[in-house]
Design a protein around this motif. Structure first.
Motif, PDB file in Angstrom:
ATOM      1  N   MET A   1       0.835  -1.200   0.000  1.00 27.56           N
ATOM      2  CA  MET A   1       0.000   0.000   0.000  1.00 27.56           C
ATOM      3  C   MET A   1       0.867   1.247   0.000  1.00 27.56           C
ATOM      4  SD  MET A   1      -2.775   1.364   2.814  1.00 27.56           S
ATOM      5  CE  MET A   1      -1.474   1.998   3.891  1.00 27.56           C
ATOM      6  N   THR A   2       0.524   2.198  -0.844  1.00 37.70           N
ATOM      7  CA  THR A   2       1.238   3.465  -0.928  1.00 37.70           C
ATOM      8  C   THR A   2       0.322   4.592  -0.491  1.00 37.70           C
ATOM      9  OG1 THR A   2       2.581   2.645  -2.768  1.00 37.70           O
ATOM     10  CG2 THR A   2       2.493   5.025  -2.464  1.00 37.70           C
ATOM     11  N   ASN A   3       0.875   5.531   0.257  1.00 40.52           N
ATOM     12  CA  ASN A   3       0.144   6.730   0.649  1.00 40.52           C
ATOM     13  C   ASN A   3       0.329   7.814  -0.407  1.00 40.52           C
ATOM     14  OD1 ASN A   3      -0.942   6.180   3.394  1.00 40.52           O
ATOM     15  ND2 ASN A   3       1.219   5.847   3.872  1.00 40.52           N
ATOM     16  N   TYR A   4      -0.781   8.347  -0.905  1.00 37.81           N
ATOM     17  CA  TYR A   4      -0.758   9.425  -1.885  1.00 37.81           C
ATOM     18  C   TYR A   4      -1.359  10.678  -1.261  1.00 37.81           C
ATOM     19  CZ  TYR A   4       0.058   5.837  -5.438  1.00 37.81           C
ATOM     20  OH  TYR A   4       0.578   4.800  -6.175  1.00 37.81           O
ATOM     21  N   VAL A   5      -0.618  11.758  -1.237  1.00 34.52           N
ATOM     22  CA  VAL A   5      -1.168  13.059  -0.865  1.00 34.52           C
ATOM     23  C   VAL A   5      -1.410  13.816  -2.161  1.00 34.52           C
ATOM     24  CG1 VAL A   5      -0.768  15.232   0.347  1.00 34.52           C
ATOM     25  CG2 VAL A   5      -0.050  13.074   1.382  1.00 34.52           C
ATOM     26  N   GLU A  23     -10.384   5.242  -7.432  1.00 34.63           N
ATOM     27  CA  GLU A  23      -9.635   4.226  -8.182  1.00 34.63           C
ATOM     28  C   GLU A  23      -8.417   3.739  -7.400  1.00 34.63           C
ATOM     29  OE1 GLU A  23     -10.306   2.812 -11.110  1.00 34.63           O
ATOM     30  OE2 GLU A  23     -12.062   3.994 -11.662  1.00 34.63           O
ATOM     31  N   LEU A  24      -7.700   4.650  -6.784  1.00 30.84           N
ATOM     32  CA  LEU A  24      -6.520   4.263  -5.993  1.00 30.84           C
ATOM     33  C   LEU A  24      -6.924   3.398  -4.803  1.00 30.84           C
ATOM     34  CD1 LEU A  24      -4.483   7.599  -6.006  1.00 30.84           C
ATOM     35  CD2 LEU A  24      -3.846   5.467  -7.142  1.00 30.84           C
ATOM     36  N   ARG A  25      -8.025   3.783  -4.163  1.00 34.90           N
ATOM     37  CA  ARG A  25      -8.511   3.026  -3.013  1.00 34.90           C
ATOM     38  C   ARG A  25      -8.892   1.612  -3.440  1.00 34.90           C
ATOM     39  NH1 ARG A  25     -11.989   6.704  -1.784  1.00 34.90           N
ATOM     40  NH2 ARG A  25     -10.494   8.081  -0.774  1.00 34.90           N
ATOM     41  N   ALA A  26      -9.533   1.503  -4.591  1.00 34.92           N
ATOM     42  CA  ALA A  26      -9.931   0.191  -5.089  1.00 34.92           C
ATOM     43  C   ALA A  26      -8.728  -0.687  -5.411  1.00 34.92           C
ATOM     44  CB  ALA A  26     -10.811   0.352  -6.327  1.00 34.92           C
ATOM     45  N   ALA A  27      -7.596  -0.035  -5.727  1.00 38.05           N
ATOM     46  CA  ALA A  27      -6.368  -0.771  -6.032  1.00 38.05           C
ATOM     47  C   ALA A  27      -5.553  -1.083  -4.779  1.00 38.05           C
ATOM     48  CB  ALA A  27      -5.515   0.034  -7.017  1.00 38.05           C
ATOM     49  N   GLY A  28      -6.100  -0.742  -3.611  1.00 35.17           N
ATOM     50  CA  GLY A  28      -5.436  -1.090  -2.360  1.00 35.17           C
ATOM     51  C   GLY A  28      -4.519  -0.035  -1.795  1.00 35.17           C
ATOM     52  N   HIS A  29      -4.556   1.159  -2.363  1.00 38.18           N
ATOM     53  CA  HIS A  29      -3.703   2.245  -1.878  1.00 38.18           C
ATOM     54  C   HIS A  29      -4.473   3.183  -0.957  1.00 38.18           C
ATOM     55  CE1 HIS A  29      -0.515   0.951  -4.525  1.00 38.18           C
ATOM     56  NE2 HIS A  29      -1.342   0.977  -5.564  1.00 38.18           N
ATOM     57  N   ALA A  30      -3.755   4.131  -0.357  1.00 35.29           N
ATOM     58  CA  ALA A  30      -4.362   5.072   0.588  1.00 35.29           C
ATOM     59  C   ALA A  30      -4.218   6.494   0.062  1.00 35.29           C
ATOM     60  CB  ALA A  30      -3.701   4.946   1.957  1.00 35.29           C
ATOM     61  N   PRO A  31      -5.245   7.012  -0.626  1.00 36.49           N
ATOM     62  CA  PRO A  31      -5.191   8.392  -1.111  1.00 36.49           C
ATOM     63  C   PRO A  31      -5.611   9.368  -0.014  1.00 36.49           C
ATOM     64  CG  PRO A  31      -7.197   7.352  -1.880  1.00 36.49           C
ATOM     65  CD  PRO A  31      -6.445   6.297  -1.106  1.00 36.49           C
ATOM     66  N   HIS A  32      -4.949  10.514  -0.003  1.00 37.12           N
ATOM     67  CA  HIS A  32      -5.254  11.560   0.966  1.00 37.12           C
ATOM     68  C   HIS A  32      -5.395  12.886   0.219  1.00 37.12           C
ATOM     69  CE1 HIS A  32      -4.146   8.766   4.221  1.00 37.12           C
ATOM     70  NE2 HIS A  32      -3.119   8.436   3.450  1.00 37.12           N
ATOM     71  N   PRO A  33      -6.538  13.141  -0.421  1.00 37.38           N
ATOM     72  CA  PRO A  33      -6.741  14.420  -1.108  1.00 37.38           C
ATOM     73  C   PRO A  33      -6.716  15.560  -0.092  1.00 37.38           C
ATOM     74  CG  PRO A  33      -8.381  12.785  -1.784  1.00 37.38           C
ATOM     75  CD  PRO A  33      -7.695  12.236  -0.580  1.00 37.38           C
ATOM     76  N   LEU A  34      -6.072  16.648  -0.458  1.00 36.40           N
ATOM     77  CA  LEU A  34      -5.880  17.761   0.473  1.00 36.40           C
ATOM     78  C   LEU A  34      -6.386  19.066  -0.135  1.00 36.40           C
ATOM     79  CD1 LEU A  34      -4.594  18.992   3.066  1.00 36.40           C
ATOM     80  CD2 LEU A  34      -2.448  19.149   1.770  1.00 36.40           C
ATOM     81  N   THR A  35      -7.188  19.795   0.629  1.00 34.64           N
ATOM     82  CA  THR A  35      -7.577  21.147   0.245  1.00 34.64           C
ATOM     83  C   THR A  35      -6.629  22.134   0.900  1.00 34.64           C
ATOM     84  OG1 THR A  35      -9.922  20.609  -0.039  1.00 34.64           O
ATOM     85  CG2 THR A  35      -9.378  22.909   0.415  1.00 34.64           C
ATOM     86  N   LEU A  36      -6.028  22.987   0.116  1.00 34.42           N
ATOM     87  CA  LEU A  36      -5.110  23.995   0.640  1.00 34.42           C
ATOM     88  C   LEU A  36      -5.884  25.161   1.253  1.00 34.42           C
ATOM     89  CD1 LEU A  36      -2.567  24.071  -2.334  1.00 34.42           C
ATOM     90  CD2 LEU A  36      -2.285  22.899  -0.134  1.00 34.42           C
TER      91      LEU A  36
END
Length: 232
Positions: A1-5, A23-36
């Motif tokens: 699993m990779t963390n994506y910011v 899509e990333l979550r479905a592939a087993g990764h951990a996305p972290h979308p960020l609002t600035l």
């Protein structure tokens, strides 16, 4: 699993990444979308360039993320590139999605004809205002995708665009990927072309426009997932 910011470009917040994150979550990764700060649901929060760099670093540290792939689109490549230098061994890779890159002592608006943008900021109370559908023409977007882009846009704090970047070392030392969206011009900007001469940088091309998280979210997620798997 990779963390994506995941950090979107000017005028956009975390919701720009909804489809890519799914899509990333479905592939087993951990996305972290960020609002600035100052954008989308964080409108009204004062922000300059250093604020946006701090937003990204603070998010990585708050979540105690490791093996981080920092992803910056368009404008946000400037704060993302700076943040990548500040998170140390938490960084796995930085990905610039059709993005500007930080140049020490220069702002996002330096290096390209930006007089109209500066004038707009001055005349609009310090903000770069959202634009109409004509701005998104010929970028591989459907009418529905353009509508979503416009709906999710908010005024962008002008100080983040005019304050200079501060680099702590050479940018070419970062493990980096540049994703060039070909409908937005086939060649990377000169500063990026120079960085791509280094072994630690690589180029990936996508046959779409400047907003691939809207026009080709599944394809962009696949590119990011592959980078997260192979990055070291």
């Amino acid at each position: 699993m990779t963390n994506y910011v995941l950090v979107a470009g000017a005028r956009l917040g975390a919701s720009a990444w909804d489809e890519v994150a799914a899509e990333l979550r479905a592939a087993g990764h951990a996305p972290h979308p960020l609002t600035l700060s100052g954008l989308a649901e964080k409108q009204g929060v004062p922000a300059g360039q250093r604020t946006h760099v701090r937003d990204i670093v603070d998010e990585v540290e708050r979540l105690d993320l490791r093996e981080v792939v920092l992803v910056g689109h368009s404008y946000s490549g400037v704060p993302v590139g700076q943040a990548a230098q500040l998170i140390g061994d938490r960084l796995r890779r930085v990905v610039f999605v059709d993005a500007s890159v930080p140049v020490d002592g220069e702002s996002f608006l330096d290096g390209w004809p930006s007089d109209d943008v500066r004038r707009t900021i001055e005349e609009s109370g310090g903000f770069w205002l959202p634009v109409g559908p004509e701005h998104y023409a010929d970028q591989g977007l459907t009418d529905a995708q353009i509508s979503r882009l416009i709906t999710r846009a908010s005024p962008h704090p002008g100080a983040t665009l005019t304050e200079p970047a501060v680099l702590t070392g050479p940018l070419d030392e970062l493990p980096a990927t540049y994703v060039k969206c070909l409908l937005d011009g086939e060649e990377p900007m000169p500063v990026v072309a120079e960085l791509l001469k280094n072994d630690s940088w690589e180029l990936v091309e996508m046959d779409t426009g400047h907003w691939p998280m809207f026009s080709q979210p599944r394809e962009l997620a696949r590119v990011l997932a592959e980078l997260g798997t192979t990055a070291s």
